[in-house]
Design a protein around this motif. Structure first.
Motif, PDB file in Angstrom:
ATOM      1  N   HIS A 156      15.475 -21.875 -42.917  1.00  0.00           N
ATOM      2  CA  HIS A 156      16.868 -21.501 -43.138  1.00  0.00           C
ATOM      3  C   HIS A 156      17.103 -20.038 -42.758  1.00  0.00           C
ATOM      4  O   HIS A 156      16.256 -19.177 -42.989  1.00  0.00           O
ATOM      5  CB  HIS A 156      17.259 -21.721 -44.602  1.00  0.00           C
ATOM      6  N   GLU A 157      18.285 -19.775 -42.217  1.00  0.00           N
ATOM      7  CA  GLU A 157      18.624 -18.415 -41.807  1.00  0.00           C
ATOM      8  C   GLU A 157      18.781 -17.505 -43.023  1.00  0.00           C
ATOM      9  O   GLU A 157      19.355 -17.906 -44.034  1.00  0.00           O
ATOM     10  CB  GLU A 157      19.911 -18.435 -40.976  1.00  0.00           C
ATOM     11  N   ALA A 158      18.276 -16.273 -42.890  1.00  0.00           N
ATOM     12  CA  ALA A 158      18.325 -15.313 -43.996  1.00  0.00           C
ATOM     13  C   ALA A 158      19.128 -14.070 -43.646  1.00  0.00           C
ATOM     14  O   ALA A 158      19.779 -13.476 -44.512  1.00  0.00           O
ATOM     15  CB  ALA A 158      16.900 -14.890 -44.385  1.00  0.00           C
ATOM     16  N   LEU A 159      19.098 -13.667 -42.377  1.00  0.00           N
ATOM     17  CA  LEU A 159      19.564 -12.330 -42.012  1.00  0.00           C
ATOM     18  C   LEU A 159      20.095 -12.327 -40.590  1.00  0.00           C
ATOM     19  O   LEU A 159      19.523 -12.960 -39.701  1.00  0.00           O
ATOM     20  CB  LEU A 159      18.370 -11.368 -42.136  1.00  0.00           C
ATOM     21  N   VAL A 160      21.207 -11.630 -40.399  1.00  0.00           N
ATOM     22  CA  VAL A 160      21.674 -11.315 -39.047  1.00  0.00           C
ATOM     23  C   VAL A 160      21.531  -9.810 -38.892  1.00  0.00           C
ATOM     24  O   VAL A 160      22.259  -9.039 -39.512  1.00  0.00           O
ATOM     25  CB  VAL A 160      23.125 -11.756 -38.802  1.00  0.00           C
ATOM     26  N   GLN A 161      20.566  -9.409 -38.069  1.00  0.00           N
ATOM     27  CA  GLN A 161      20.261  -7.994 -37.874  1.00  0.00           C
ATOM     28  C   GLN A 161      20.933  -7.511 -36.605  1.00  0.00           C
ATOM     29  O   GLN A 161      20.518  -7.849 -35.497  1.00  0.00           O
ATOM     30  CB  GLN A 161      18.749  -7.789 -37.776  1.00  0.00           C
ATOM     31  N   TYR A 162      22.001  -6.733 -36.755  1.00  0.00           N
ATOM     32  CA  TYR A 162      22.666  -6.206 -35.573  1.00  0.00           C
ATOM     33  C   TYR A 162      21.832  -5.089 -34.977  1.00  0.00           C
ATOM     34  O   TYR A 162      21.471  -4.134 -35.659  1.00  0.00           O
ATOM     35  CB  TYR A 162      24.089  -5.756 -35.900  1.00  0.00           C
ATOM     36  N   THR A 163      21.525  -5.249 -33.699  1.00  0.00           N
ATOM     37  CA  THR A 163      20.685  -4.269 -33.023  1.00  0.00           C
ATOM     38  C   THR A 163      21.522  -3.074 -32.612  1.00  0.00           C
ATOM     39  O   THR A 163      22.739  -3.143 -32.516  1.00  0.00           O
ATOM     40  CB  THR A 163      20.038  -4.864 -31.762  1.00  0.00           C
ATOM     41  N   SER A 164      20.842  -1.981 -32.341  1.00  0.00           N
ATOM     42  CA  SER A 164      21.510  -0.778 -31.839  1.00  0.00           C
ATOM     43  C   SER A 164      21.027  -0.523 -30.428  1.00  0.00           C
ATOM     44  O   SER A 164      20.454   0.499 -30.111  1.00  0.00           O
ATOM     45  CB  SER A 164      21.207   0.419 -32.729  1.00  0.00           C
ATOM     46  N   ASP A 169      26.100  -3.582 -25.734  1.00  0.00           N
ATOM     47  CA  ASP A 169      26.741  -3.632 -27.034  1.00  0.00           C
ATOM     48  C   ASP A 169      25.794  -4.279 -28.036  1.00  0.00           C
ATOM     49  O   ASP A 169      24.967  -5.121 -27.682  1.00  0.00           O
ATOM     50  CB  ASP A 169      28.036  -4.438 -26.953  1.00  0.00           C
ATOM     51  N   PRO A 170      25.909  -3.936 -29.318  1.00  0.00           N
ATOM     52  CA  PRO A 170      25.020  -4.529 -30.327  1.00  0.00           C
ATOM     53  C   PRO A 170      25.133  -6.046 -30.366  1.00  0.00           C
ATOM     54  O   PRO A 170      26.210  -6.613 -30.148  1.00  0.00           O
ATOM     55  CB  PRO A 170      25.532  -3.901 -31.631  1.00  0.00           C
ATOM     56  N   ARG A 171      24.030  -6.680 -30.630  1.00  0.00           N
ATOM     57  CA  ARG A 171      23.981  -8.138 -30.747  1.00  0.00           C
ATOM     58  C   ARG A 171      23.344  -8.492 -32.076  1.00  0.00           C
ATOM     59  O   ARG A 171      22.457  -7.791 -32.551  1.00  0.00           O
ATOM     60  CB  ARG A 171      23.176  -8.747 -29.593  1.00  0.00           C
ATOM     61  N   GLY A 172      23.776  -9.585 -32.649  1.00  0.00           N
ATOM     62  CA  GLY A 172      23.246 -10.011 -33.938  1.00  0.00           C
ATOM     63  C   GLY A 172      22.018 -10.883 -33.780  1.00  0.00           C
ATOM     64  O   GLY A 172      22.113 -12.034 -33.326  1.00  0.00           O
ATOM     65  N   VAL A 173      20.860 -10.372 -34.156  1.00  0.00           N
ATOM     66  CA  VAL A 173      19.614 -11.134 -34.105  1.00  0.00           C
ATOM     67  C   VAL A 173      19.530 -12.006 -35.355  1.00  0.00           C
ATOM     68  O   VAL A 173      19.567 -11.502 -36.473  1.00  0.00           O
ATOM     69  CB  VAL A 173      18.395 -10.191 -34.040  1.00  0.00           C
ATOM     70  N   VAL A 174      19.454 -13.315 -35.168  1.00  0.00           N
ATOM     71  CA  VAL A 174      19.398 -14.241 -36.294  1.00  0.00           C
ATOM     72  C   VAL A 174      17.940 -14.450 -36.699  1.00  0.00           C
ATOM     73  O   VAL A 174      17.115 -14.886 -35.883  1.00  0.00           O
ATOM     74  CB  VAL A 174      20.051 -15.588 -35.949  1.00  0.00           C
ATOM     75  N   LEU A 175      17.616 -14.143 -37.945  1.00  0.00           N
ATOM     76  CA  LEU A 175      16.244 -14.249 -38.454  1.00  0.00           C
ATOM     77  C   LEU A 175      16.206 -15.195 -39.642  1.00  0.00           C
ATOM     78  O   LEU A 175      17.026 -15.089 -40.561  1.00  0.00           O
ATOM     79  CB  LEU A 175      15.723 -12.874 -38.863  1.00  0.00           C
ATOM     80  N   SER A 176      15.256 -16.097 -39.635  1.00  0.00           N
ATOM     81  CA  SER A 176      15.075 -17.020 -40.751  1.00  0.00           C
ATOM     82  C   SER A 176      14.233 -16.374 -41.843  1.00  0.00           C
ATOM     83  O   SER A 176      13.616 -15.320 -41.635  1.00  0.00           O
ATOM     84  CB  SER A 176      14.392 -18.303 -40.264  1.00  0.00           C
ATOM     85  N   HIS A 177      14.195 -17.037 -43.004  1.00  0.00           N
ATOM     86  CA  HIS A 177      13.309 -16.568 -44.071  1.00  0.00           C
ATOM     87  C   HIS A 177      11.868 -16.526 -43.571  1.00  0.00           C
ATOM     88  O   HIS A 177      11.116 -15.588 -43.879  1.00  0.00           O
ATOM     89  CB  HIS A 177      13.423 -17.487 -45.282  1.00  0.00           C
ATOM     90  N   GLY A 178      11.487 -17.535 -42.765  1.00  0.00           N
ATOM     91  CA  GLY A 178      10.123 -17.572 -42.232  1.00  0.00           C
ATOM     92  C   GLY A 178       9.857 -16.436 -41.263  1.00  0.00           C
ATOM     93  O   GLY A 178       8.763 -15.855 -41.272  1.00  0.00           O
ATOM     94  N   ASN A 179      10.841 -16.123 -40.411  1.00  0.00           N
ATOM     95  CA  ASN A 179      10.690 -14.990 -39.490  1.00  0.00           C
ATOM     96  C   ASN A 179      10.420 -13.697 -40.247  1.00  0.00           C
ATOM     97  O   ASN A 179       9.487 -12.951 -39.929  1.00  0.00           O
ATOM     98  CB  ASN A 179      11.958 -14.797 -38.664  1.00  0.00           C
ATOM     99  N   VAL A 180      11.260 -13.435 -41.254  1.00  0.00           N
ATOM    100  CA  VAL A 180      11.138 -12.169 -41.986  1.00  0.00           C
ATOM    101  C   VAL A 180       9.838 -12.123 -42.777  1.00  0.00           C
ATOM    102  O   VAL A 180       9.145 -11.094 -42.799  1.00  0.00           O
ATOM    103  CB  VAL A 180      12.354 -11.948 -42.907  1.00  0.00           C
ATOM    104  N   ALA A 181       9.493 -13.240 -43.417  1.00  0.00           N
ATOM    105  CA  ALA A 181       8.245 -13.271 -44.181  1.00  0.00           C
ATOM    106  C   ALA A 181       7.048 -12.998 -43.277  1.00  0.00           C
ATOM    107  O   ALA A 181       6.135 -12.245 -43.639  1.00  0.00           O
ATOM    108  CB  ALA A 181       8.094 -14.616 -44.885  1.00  0.00           C
TER     109      ALA A 181
END
Length: 558
Positions: A156-164, A169-181
């Protein structure tokens, strides 16, 4: 295991560790991990009562504070997806801030914005131009009496990390709970982080290095964290070093420019009051690593007990949940001196001789746990040692794509699950060395030169007082050439002419090139990303007030 479950396990240890918020070197607030877990559940109850459902995007727009950390984990506890965005910064452009914030709110189709009473009016005005009807809510008004924790799986998705990003232009990187863990576990493994460590950081929490490296990783490993806002660090970096001394901090993360700033603003007279002997890891990443800066930093603070092996030059990116490679711990930084001319041809050839003949590259080590790295040519063919190529990554912490941006996702997605980073590197003795970015080269006299290499030469001119340098391609009637934007407080024409002459002389001596255009602007006028990196975009120019912007109708003039 979800991130909230991980926080719950840490809370169950009852260690008393947690997050400490600092202002001017003083602790103004603290929240244990046990209290953070319970308060996150109470925020989740309030969010669910307001109609938030699992999978909804909820923005967190708050400065470094206990409100931020409880809001972030509260969103996750509700099963929603956190979208951390910057709060309005003092002295920043409100127009630029609202444009970037509105873009993120629209792209993520944010359901609700958690913020503070003071920031809410600014965001409410921004929401008028964003699509949808997201509510703007003070996080203190959301907390309910009871705690709720919605179950979420690794996928399941946990976080949208907008890049700098420095070239788009910034883009929203979609990260799941598994990605972040996976990402935080790789960082902890690579740094041998334990609950005996103490973190002390100043990076903004909406940025990947601040959020994932400085906050989530220590939290998931029961590490006490001392956080100060970035503006406090910029005002007085010595307070950061004094806090490291006072709390016996062992673990920090910062970009190369952050350590440089602390070095420049800490005179020899302040070193005697510091004790940095507990500091074992200073992760250095997010921008090109300068080994000369690291050596100077270690020399300056050796008298305060700083270990010569403290620096850990790292390579990472938001798309990989931060960490990609780390060098081994407890060893001095490795460097190689390579021919500048050969690098321009895509080869890594070791040389000796005068500085103008070589460039010193810094090793960022080997892939972290769960990560694969390869270098490829323009046709995506894998390359061996000594050949410069684009860096591709693959692993459990790597994103599946960008937030509602299929074209951007297609641009980086490669067969076999590989993701193209846009960064250029080379393997040497089975370790990775970063050369530059594919979009950050300048062609001068038919040869490729890396912008960061040019900028380094200008910054290092002895006695030249510049605050920032941006190298870029310029096109004119007589062909393309090198343009420089130089931040300086010097406004007198004669002084600028003298500085230009010194810059051209240094570039000629070191690189065998010259600048066709040099433009001086005031300090802070080069546009930067949210993390302080200079924006690299085509059409970059200077307006009549000396501020760099993106308008294409004004040609940069000498």
């Amino acid at each position: 295991m979800s991130l909230v479950e991980g926080l719950g396990r840490v809370a169950g240890r009852r260690s008393g560790h947690g997050v400490h918020i600092l202002r001017r070197g003083r602790e103004i607030a603290a929240l244990s991990f046990g209290d953070l877990y319970q308060q996150a559940g109470r925020v989740a109850t309030g969010l669910l009562a307001r109609g938030v459902v699992p999978g909804d995007r909820v923005a967190v727009v708050l400065p470094t504070s206990v409100e931020f950390v409880r809001a972030f984990f509260g969103v996750l506890a509700a099963g929603a997806v956190a979208v951390p965005l910057p709060a309005p910064a003092p002295f920043s452009s409100s127009r630029t801030y609202l444009r970037r914030t509105t873009m993120a709110l629209r792209q993520s189709r944010v359901r609700l914005v958690l913020t503070s009473e003071s920031i809410a009016p600014v965001l409410t005005r921004s929401m008028l131009t964003a699509s949808g009807s997201a509510a703007v809510v003070d996080v203190r008004c959301v907390m309910a009496e009871e705690a709720t924790f919605v179950d979420r799986a690794d996928s399941h998705e946990a976080l949208v990390q907008y890049t700098s990003g420095t070239s788009s232009d910034p883009r929203g990187v979609v990260l799941s709970h598994g990605n972040v863990a996976a990402g935080v576990n790789a960082i902890a493994s690579g740094t041998r982080l334990t609950d005996a460590d103490i973190g002390c950081n100043w990076l903004p929490l909406f940025h990947d290095m601040g959020l994932i490296g400085s906050f989530i990783t220590p939290t998931m490993h029961d590490v006490d964290i001392y956080l100060q806002p970035p503006e406090a660090f910029l005002r007085d970096p010595v307070n950061w070093l004094r806090t490291i001394t006072r709390v016996r901090a062992t673990f920090t993360m910062a970009p190369d420019s952050g350590y440089r700033y602390a070095l420049q603003r800490t005179g020899p007279e302040a070193v005697g009051d510091l004790d940095l002997s507990a500091w074992r890891i200073a992760v250095n990443g997010a921008e090109p690593v300068d080994e000369r800066l690291q050596r100077a930093f270690i020399r300056r603070f050796a008298r305060a007990g700083l270990a010569e092996t403290v620096f850990l030059p790292a390579y990472g990116l938001a798309e990989a949940t931060l960490a990609v490679t780390f060098p081994p711990l407890g060893q001095p930084t490795k460097t190689i001196r390579v021919s500048r001319e050969a690098l321009g041809r895509g080869r890594c050839e070791a040389v000796t001789g005068t500085p103008g003949a070589y460039r010193e590259l810094v090793s960022v080590g080997r892939p972290v746990a769960g990560m694969e790295v390869r270098l490829v040519d323009d046709q995506a063919n894998p390359l061996g040692e000594g050949v410069v190529g684009e860096i591709h990554v693959r692993g459990t912490s790597v994103t599946a794509g960008y937030e509602r941006h299929p074209e951007a996702t297609r641009q980086v997605a490669c067969p076999g699950g590989w993701v193209a980073t846009g960064d250029i590197g080379v393997w040497h003795a089975e370790e990775l060395y970063i050369v530059g970015r594919s979009k950050e080269t300048v062609i001068v006299f038919g040869a490729n030169h890396y912008a960061s290499d040019i900028e380094s030469v200008v910054r290092d001119i002895f006695g030249l007082r510049v605050h920032g340098v941006l190298a870029h391609q310029v096109e004119g009637h007589d062909g393309s050439g090198l343009g420089l934007i130089v931040e300086s407080n010097e406004r007198a024409p004669a002084a600028q002419e003298s500085m230009s002459a010194r810059i051209r002389s240094a570039l000629s001596a070191e690189l065998g090139i010259t600048a066709t255009h040099i433009t001086f602007v005031g300090r802070g006028k080069i546009p930067r990303t949210s993390s302080g990196k200079m924006l690299r975009r085509s059409g970059l120019e200077v307006d009549d007030r000396g501020a760099a912007d993106r308008r294409s109708r004004i040609l940069l003039q000498k």
